[in-house]
Every structure is written in C-alpha cells, then in structure tokens.
Design a protein around this motif. Structure first.
Motif, PDB file in Angstrom:
ATOM      1  N   ASP A  20      25.476 107.311  92.870  1.00  0.00           N
ATOM      2  CA  ASP A  20      25.254 108.491  92.027  1.00  0.00           C
ATOM      3  C   ASP A  20      24.416 109.507  92.796  1.00  0.00           C
ATOM      4  O   ASP A  20      23.248 109.263  93.090  1.00  0.00           O
ATOM      5  CB  ASP A  20      24.526 108.074  90.747  1.00  0.00           C
ATOM      6  CG  ASP A  20      24.588 109.143  89.659  1.00  0.00           C
ATOM      7  OD1 ASP A  20      25.254 110.173  89.877  1.00  0.00           O
ATOM      8  OD2 ASP A  20      23.981 108.924  88.589  1.00  0.00           O
ATOM      9  N   ILE A  21      25.028 110.640  93.120  1.00  0.00           N
ATOM     10  CA  ILE A  21      24.272 111.775  93.662  1.00  0.00           C
ATOM     11  C   ILE A  21      23.870 112.606  92.455  1.00  0.00           C
ATOM     12  O   ILE A  21      24.709 113.281  91.843  1.00  0.00           O
ATOM     13  CB  ILE A  21      25.110 112.593  94.674  1.00  0.00           C
ATOM     14  CG1 ILE A  21      25.563 111.698  95.839  1.00  0.00           C
ATOM     15  CG2 ILE A  21      24.304 113.787  95.191  1.00  0.00           C
ATOM     16  CD1 ILE A  21      26.391 112.428  96.904  1.00  0.00           C
ATOM     17  N   ILE A  22      22.611 112.507  92.077  1.00  0.00           N
ATOM     18  CA  ILE A  22      22.133 113.133  90.834  1.00  0.00           C
ATOM     19  C   ILE A  22      20.760 113.751  91.085  1.00  0.00           C
ATOM     20  O   ILE A  22      19.897 113.120  91.710  1.00  0.00           O
ATOM     21  CB  ILE A  22      22.123 112.088  89.678  1.00  0.00           C
ATOM     22  CG1 ILE A  22      21.688 112.732  88.349  1.00  0.00           C
ATOM     23  CG2 ILE A  22      21.279 110.862  90.008  1.00  0.00           C
ATOM     24  CD1 ILE A  22      21.962 111.846  87.119  1.00  0.00           C
ATOM     25  N   ASP A  23      20.615 114.966  90.621  1.00  0.00           N
ATOM     26  CA  ASP A  23      19.360 115.709  90.797  1.00  0.00           C
ATOM     27  C   ASP A  23      18.242 114.991  90.034  1.00  0.00           C
ATOM     28  O   ASP A  23      18.331 114.815  88.816  1.00  0.00           O
ATOM     29  CB  ASP A  23      19.574 117.133  90.254  1.00  0.00           C
ATOM     30  CG  ASP A  23      18.407 118.070  90.535  1.00  0.00           C
ATOM     31  OD1 ASP A  23      17.422 117.641  91.171  1.00  0.00           O
ATOM     32  OD2 ASP A  23      18.502 119.240  90.109  1.00  0.00           O
ATOM     33  N   TYR A  24      17.220 114.573  90.755  1.00  0.00           N
ATOM     34  CA  TYR A  24      16.073 113.884  90.157  1.00  0.00           C
ATOM     35  C   TYR A  24      14.844 114.747  90.365  1.00  0.00           C
ATOM     36  O   TYR A  24      14.586 115.195  91.484  1.00  0.00           O
ATOM     37  CB  TYR A  24      15.887 112.515  90.811  1.00  0.00           C
ATOM     38  CG  TYR A  24      14.617 111.798  90.411  1.00  0.00           C
ATOM     39  CD1 TYR A  24      14.515 111.192  89.152  1.00  0.00           C
ATOM     40  CD2 TYR A  24      13.528 111.710  91.280  1.00  0.00           C
ATOM     41  CE1 TYR A  24      13.353 110.519  88.785  1.00  0.00           C
ATOM     42  CE2 TYR A  24      12.369 111.034  90.912  1.00  0.00           C
ATOM     43  CZ  TYR A  24      12.293 110.448  89.665  1.00  0.00           C
ATOM     44  OH  TYR A  24      11.140 109.787  89.299  1.00  0.00           O
ATOM     45  N   ASP A  25      14.119 114.992  89.294  1.00  0.00           N
ATOM     46  CA  ASP A  25      12.930 115.828  89.381  1.00  0.00           C
ATOM     47  C   ASP A  25      11.700 115.020  88.970  1.00  0.00           C
ATOM     48  O   ASP A  25      11.497 114.743  87.782  1.00  0.00           O
ATOM     49  CB  ASP A  25      13.100 117.054  88.471  1.00  0.00           C
ATOM     50  CG  ASP A  25      11.981 118.067  88.666  1.00  0.00           C
ATOM     51  OD1 ASP A  25      10.909 117.688  89.192  1.00  0.00           O
ATOM     52  OD2 ASP A  25      12.178 119.238  88.287  1.00  0.00           O
ATOM     53  N   PRO A  26      10.877 114.632  89.931  1.00  0.00           N
ATOM     54  CA  PRO A  26       9.717 113.799  89.607  1.00  0.00           C
ATOM     55  C   PRO A  26       8.647 114.546  88.807  1.00  0.00           C
ATOM     56  O   PRO A  26       7.734 113.933  88.276  1.00  0.00           O
ATOM     57  CB  PRO A  26       9.178 113.386  90.981  1.00  0.00           C
ATOM     58  CG  PRO A  26       9.677 114.419  91.928  1.00  0.00           C
ATOM     59  CD  PRO A  26      10.968 114.934  91.369  1.00  0.00           C
ATOM     60  N   ASN A  27       8.801 115.877  88.674  1.00  0.00           N
ATOM     61  CA  ASN A  27       7.780 116.665  87.974  1.00  0.00           C
ATOM     62  C   ASN A  27       8.067 116.889  86.489  1.00  0.00           C
ATOM     63  O   ASN A  27       7.300 117.566  85.806  1.00  0.00           O
ATOM     64  CB  ASN A  27       7.614 118.030  88.657  1.00  0.00           C
ATOM     65  CG  ASN A  27       7.287 117.872  90.134  1.00  0.00           C
ATOM     66  OD1 ASN A  27       6.399 117.103  90.504  1.00  0.00           O
ATOM     67  ND2 ASN A  27       8.033 118.562  90.982  1.00  0.00           N
ATOM     68  N   THR A  28       9.172 116.359  85.980  1.00  0.00           N
ATOM     69  CA  THR A  28       9.440 116.500  84.539  1.00  0.00           C
ATOM     70  C   THR A  28       9.339 115.127  83.872  1.00  0.00           C
ATOM     71  O   THR A  28       9.500 114.092  84.532  1.00  0.00           O
ATOM     72  CB  THR A  28      10.857 117.066  84.278  1.00  0.00           C
ATOM     73  OG1 THR A  28      11.828 116.165  84.841  1.00  0.00           O
ATOM     74  CG2 THR A  28      11.037 118.444  84.909  1.00  0.00           C
ATOM     75  N   ASP A  29       9.076 115.122  82.551  1.00  0.00           N
ATOM     76  CA  ASP A  29       8.981 113.862  81.798  1.00  0.00           C
ATOM     77  C   ASP A  29      10.302 113.121  81.809  1.00  0.00           C
ATOM     78  O   ASP A  29      10.339 111.890  81.801  1.00  0.00           O
ATOM     79  CB  ASP A  29       8.640 114.137  80.315  1.00  0.00           C
ATOM     80  CG  ASP A  29       7.298 114.835  80.170  1.00  0.00           C
ATOM     81  OD1 ASP A  29       6.488 114.760  81.117  1.00  0.00           O
ATOM     82  OD2 ASP A  29       7.090 115.467  79.108  1.00  0.00           O
ATOM     83  N   THR A  30      11.394 113.882  81.766  1.00  0.00           N
ATOM     84  CA  THR A  30      12.706 113.249  81.672  1.00  0.00           C
ATOM     85  C   THR A  30      13.182 112.709  83.026  1.00  0.00           C
ATOM     86  O   THR A  30      14.038 111.844  83.074  1.00  0.00           O
ATOM     87  CB  THR A  30      13.761 114.260  81.179  1.00  0.00           C
ATOM     88  OG1 THR A  30      13.855 115.326  82.139  1.00  0.00           O
ATOM     89  CG2 THR A  30      13.398 114.820  79.816  1.00  0.00           C
TER      90      THR A  30
END
Ligand code: AHN
Ligand code: ZN
Length: 323
Positions: free
Chosen positions: A277-287
């Motif tokens: 899975d190439i998926i945008d991950y944002d460590p700065n959001t709760d989700t």
C-alpha cells in the motif's frame, strides 16, 4: 477526447536508460516518462461527475467512463458487478473494473486503487457537514488517475510482464463515526473483498501487487505501511529503492508508518498476493492521514502534480524493470 487533450507538456523520451553501444550487452530498460498533467486531467474528469458514491448517478457515470477509458487504452476489460452489503444493510450496486495487458502472460503484476468516494465528510469539525459526500480527489480519484496514465503508457510500450489494473469499488463506505447502530465487521473494502473471493479470472495470481491510495496530496509522505511491511516487504523495498534512485526520497521515507486496513489486506488474505500500500501517512495528525482526509477539503484544488509524478514514475520504474 481526453486521451488526446491531456498531453500538455509531456514528451515521450526521458533520455535515461537508453541502451548505449558501450553497454549493449547489459540489459537496459527504457522506462517511459510518466505524465503528471495527464494523470491530473483524469482526476479532474472523475471529480467532475460529482461524488462517486455507490447507488448514485455520478457513480454509475464515472464507472462507465473508467471502463471506456481502459478500453480506449487497449486493455482487455472485465467488469464485475455485485450487490455488496454495507455496514447498515444497504445494498451497494458495485462494479470492480479491470483492465488486463498481455492477458496471456503467466507472469503478472497487479496495480490497484479504489474508485468510489466516501458518502460522509465525517472528519469535518462541524457535525452539520458529516452527512455530505466528499469529492475524493485524493481519496479515490488520485490513484485511479495515476493508473489511467500508466494504462495509456502501457498501450504505447509494453513491459515484459503482464499487467492488471484493478479499480475496486465500495472501499470507502465504512461506518461513519456518528453511526451508533449495530454493524458488521470488515465493512471497508467491500469491492476488494468480493474480488479476492471471486477474481476476474479463475485462480488469478500475480507476482506482487501495488495499491495506490491517496497519492495526490501536497507534501505527501509515504512511509513503510505496517501490513505491507509484514506481508510484502520484498516488493516494498523494491519500490522504495526505485523511488530513491529517481530522487523522490522526500516523498518515499524509509521509516515505519502505521498499519492501515485497506484493499491490499484482502488481496493478500484471499489471493496470497503480496501487495504494497502506497498511502500518504501524516504523523502530525490524530488520524495518521492527510488533513483533508474524509473532509470537504479533499477536492481538486488540493491535488499536487509533483506528488503524482513521484508516484507514477516510481511505479513505472518498478514494473518496466521486472523480468
Ligand atoms: C480505515 O480507516 C480503517 N481504513 C482507511 C482506508 C481508507 C479509507 N483509505 C481511504 N479511505
Ligand atoms: Zn477514504
């Protein structure tokens, strides 16, 4: 036609990887240049139908468009129709749309994305917005746009392996946070669960799969997604290595991200195909997702061509180099 008008500034030679006389005996692969303008136009076109929520006219019209576009790009097209039951018992008239290149080849690669969009903007701050459908320019249309551009490239130059492009339906109809009733488990990814049980050809197999999910956001970052890491690490490393070689290390970070329940889980569980899975991950959001995720901000204005280019060229680098 869109196929013709989408080509604004993209040529078709990258000047890289050309076999030179000195290096004749080495296997050299000329990887075509991915055109982000073209992918962007395919995203615009999907979004223009309106939210692609199952059972809506926009959904039906966009599905027809995807089928005809794959046909126009020379794929052998399969459409799987199924009524799939949503978390609340609603029957979703769904279609998985599949385009096969070199369908006779035994060695294959699977490329996939979901094409439906979420009926609820349930990550909006104000609850009065939660029942509104999202455009899903990033969440849905971006992966499909990249894969349509790859389909266009596949028609012009074939890699060694057969390629299957699968657009899964009914991925994003999971129970919203505001729903308090009972619901069944595994209510996301209904289209890929169906395809996993009943693939478009009997005993379908592929060497590996690549799932694109939210690949058009600004400043997107792709981490090692946890489930891919556990079940498809070889293919994952190959993809990240290709991205580094192309200079896309600011998008493809060599760091662990979270684990996501997404279509790749069912590709792996039901068909034993390792799928990344190439998926945008944002460590700065709760989700853990992009700030536009499941909000009304997931519109065309927040799609970035630089991200599309990085993902599209990386996937092409991988598939054209596979022997
Ligand atoms: C869950 O939130 C459980 N999975 C996210 C999968 C997804 C939704 N991808 C895009 N939208
Ligand atoms: Zn979603």
């Amino acid at each position: 036609m869109l196929a013709g008008t989408a080509l604004f500034s993209c040529g078709n030679s990258n000047g890289k990887g050309q076999a030179t006389e000195e290096a004749e005996e080495k296997i050299q692969v000329n990887v075509p240049v991915f055109c982000a303008d073209s992918a962007y136009a395919y995203i615009e076109r999907q979004v223009a139908f309106g939210p692609r929520v199952p059972n809506s006219a926009s959904h039906r019209q966009c599905g027809d468009y995807l089928k005809s576009q794959l046909e126009a790009f020379g794929a052998k097209v399969y459409v799987q129709e199924a009524d799939l039951m949503a978390y609340d018992g609603t029957l979703l008239r769904s279609r998985n749309i599949i385009g096969a290149y070199r369908p006779e080849a035994a060695k294959r690669i699977l490329l996939c994305s979901h094409w439906d969009s979420r009926p609820y903007a349930d990550q909006e701050k104000e609850s009065r917005h939660h029942h509104m459908a999202i455009d899903g320019a990033n969440d849905g249309a971006s992966g499909v746009g990249v894969l349509l551009e790859i389909a266009r490239q596949l028609q012009q130059q074939s890699p060694t392996l057969g390629i299957d492009i699968v657009f899964f339906d009914a991925e994003d109809y999971g129970a919203p946070d505001f729903y308090t009733g009972q619901h069944k488990a595994d209510y996301w990814c209904l289209g890929s669960q169906y395809w996993g049980r009943i693939p478009h050809t009997p005993d379908y197999k592929a060497r590996f799969g690549i799932l694109l999910d939210m690949v058009g956001g600004r400043n997107a970052t792709f981490y090692y997604e946890g489930y891919s890491q556990r079940t498809a690490s070889k293919a994952m490393k190959k993809i990240w290595r290709a991205a580094q070689a192309l200079g896309y290390s600011r998008y493809f970070l060599q760091q662990d991200g979270g684990e996501v329940t997404d279509d790749h889980v069912f590709v792996n569980q039901y068909r034993q195909i390792p799928c990344v899975d190439i998926i945008d991950y944002d460590p700065n959001t709760d989700t853990g997702f992009n700030p536009t995720w499941h909000t009304l901000d997931d519109h065309i204005g927040n799609i970035d061509k630089g991200t599309l280019q990085a993902v599209g060229q990386t996937v092409m680098q991988v598939i054209y180099n596979e022997q």
